[in-house]
Every structure is written in C-alpha cells, then in structure tokens.
Write an enzyme that holds these catalytic residues in place. Structure first.
Site, mmCIF file in Angstrom:
data_model
loop_
_atom_site.group_PDB
_atom_site.id
_atom_site.type_symbol
_atom_site.label_atom_id
_atom_site.label_comp_id
_atom_site.label_asym_id
_atom_site.label_seq_id
_atom_site.Cartn_x
_atom_site.Cartn_y
_atom_site.Cartn_z
ATOM 1 N N GLY A 47 -78.546 30.257 -118.485
ATOM 2 C CA GLY A 47 -77.739 30.165 -117.271
ATOM 3 C C GLY A 47 -78.547 30.178 -115.988
ATOM 4 O O GLY A 47 -77.991 30.079 -114.906
ATOM 5 N N HIS A 48 -79.865 30.299 -116.076
ATOM 6 C CA HIS A 48 -80.706 30.451 -114.870
ATOM 7 C C HIS A 48 -81.933 29.564 -114.966
ATOM 8 O O HIS A 48 -83.035 30.063 -115.196
ATOM 9 C CB HIS A 48 -81.129 31.909 -114.724
ATOM 10 C CG HIS A 48 -81.604 32.268 -113.358
ATOM 11 N ND1 HIS A 48 -82.918 32.136 -112.948
ATOM 12 C CD2 HIS A 48 -80.936 32.764 -112.293
ATOM 13 C CE1 HIS A 48 -83.042 32.561 -111.702
ATOM 14 N NE2 HIS A 48 -81.857 32.945 -111.286
ATOM 15 N N PHE A 49 -81.893 28.408 -114.795
ATOM 16 C CA PHE A 49 -80.789 27.480 -114.575
ATOM 17 C C PHE A 49 -80.869 26.457 -115.699
ATOM 18 O O PHE A 49 -81.975 26.062 -116.075
ATOM 19 C CB PHE A 49 -80.922 26.806 -113.215
ATOM 20 C CG PHE A 49 -80.941 27.785 -112.069
ATOM 21 C CD1 PHE A 49 -79.757 28.312 -111.572
ATOM 22 C CD2 PHE A 49 -82.143 28.201 -111.514
ATOM 23 C CE1 PHE A 49 -79.773 29.204 -110.504
ATOM 24 C CE2 PHE A 49 -82.159 29.098 -110.458
ATOM 25 C CZ PHE A 49 -80.986 29.609 -109.951
ATOM 26 N N VAL A 54 -85.865 29.046 -114.629
ATOM 27 C CA VAL A 54 -86.699 29.923 -113.809
ATOM 28 C C VAL A 54 -86.358 31.362 -114.191
ATOM 29 O O VAL A 54 -85.179 31.727 -114.267
ATOM 30 C CB VAL A 54 -86.421 29.705 -112.298
ATOM 31 C CG1 VAL A 54 -87.220 30.679 -111.448
ATOM 32 C CG2 VAL A 54 -86.719 28.275 -111.897
#
EC number: 4.2.1.59
Length: 140
Positions: A47-49, A54
């Site tokens: 989810g990041h990203f 990252v």
C-alpha cells in the site's frame, strides 16, 4: 554479530513488526548498529505505494528505535524489561528507501537517567544518510 534469533532474546518484537535482520555491533548501554535488508516482499509495500514502493519513514524510525532498544535492554539491569517510545525530536528524512536497499541503522545512547534514555539515530544506505532523529525511551 548478532543474528535475528539473538535479537529476539533482547527485544519482544516479532514478524511482521521486527524491523532489523541482524546487529553488527552492540555495546551494551552505549550504541548499536543494525541492518535491515529491504525486500520487495515487505507487507508495507502493498500500500506504500503499489506502483512506487517506498519504505515509510515512520518504519525507518521504528527500526532505529528497535536498534536502540537492543543497546538499552541488553544492559544487565534492563534485561527482561520493555523499552517504549517516549519521544521523537529533530526527525528528518533525506532520501527514499526502496526495495533492494540495505538499511544501516546506527543508534548512540547519549543519556540514561533512571528509566528514561535518549539516543541519536542515523539510518543510511550505501554510506548516504537517509534519515536521522533523536529518540527518547522509557524503560518499564
């Protein structure tokens, strides 16, 4: 050098929240240097990203705190205790940490007064600082 199994004897963190793979240096109560091999398989990259993975800066700070906790909790009178975050000051993120990076996490304990300690943490990749912060710990 301390392995992941050695680290698990010092701090209570476990997968998926144990964010250090090994300790290269450990001076009880003074300093520690840890390594985190950042892989594309880390849960947080989902989810990041999704299209630009990252490592979240707060997790870099948490990894530094875990290294600092190893230095503090390996002191004989602190063995078996917990080190909690009590504060974060002067935190700066200077570069992104991406899959394939090896994160070097260095924490120097600059002061211990009773159950409260302060440390200075620097995270780097390939010798370049990616994050730095002052950490405060409370021992219980």
């Amino acid at each position: 050098m301390l392995t992941i199994e050695d680290i698990k004897k010092i701090i209570p963190h476990r997968y998926p929240f144990l964010l250090i793979d090994r300790l290269e240096e450990l001076e009880d109560g003074k300093r520690a240097v840890g390594i985190k091999n950042v892989t594309v398989n880390e849960d947080f990259f989902n989810g990041h990203f999704p299209d630009y993975p990252v490592m979240p800066g707060v997790l870099i700070v948490e990894a530094l705190a875990q290294v600092g906790a190893c230095a503090i909790l390996n002191v004989e009178e602190n063995k078996g205790k917990l080190a909690f975050f009590a504060g974060i000051d002067n935190c700066r993120f200077k570069e992104q940490v991406k899959p394939g990076d090896q994160l070097r996490l260095e924490v120097e304990i600059v002061r211990m007064k009773g159950p409260v300690g302060k440390g200075r943490g620097v995270a780097s990749v390939n010798g370049k600082t990616v994050a730095e912060t002052d950490l405060m710990f409370a021992i219980k």
